[in-house]
Design a protein around this motif. Structure first.
Motif: not given
Length: 79
Positions: A71-79
């Motif tokens: 979840s954290l990795g995916e959220a960082l990728n969306r930034v």
């Protein structure tokens, strides 16, 4: 908050605390952490808390850590 014990494991740092009539189980893995609060009146002793941290509990914690990391990795990728 008073530290009661650190429980060594190969995958996490586990710390038991006592605070405000609760036991707190804190699992840390890298930048992630999980915290569980247990009312001290729901168990008879600190030993019961340690018994809760069995193989099943740790396996489920690992699954949550993996999910949290994704979840954290995916959220960082969306930034």
């Amino acid at each position: 908050m008073r530290v009661l014990k650190e429980i060594p494991t190969p995958h996490y740092k586990i710390t038991l605390y006592a605070w405000n009539n609760r036991y707190i189980i804190k699992l840390e893995q890298g930048l992630l952490e999980q915290t569980f609060k247990v009312n001290e009146f729901d168990v008879t002793s600190e030993a019961d808390i340690e018994k809760m941290i069995d193989e099943t509990f740790l396996k489920e914690a690992m699954e949550r850590f993996n999910s949290m990391s994704r979840s954290l990795g995916e959220a960082l990728n969306r930034v």
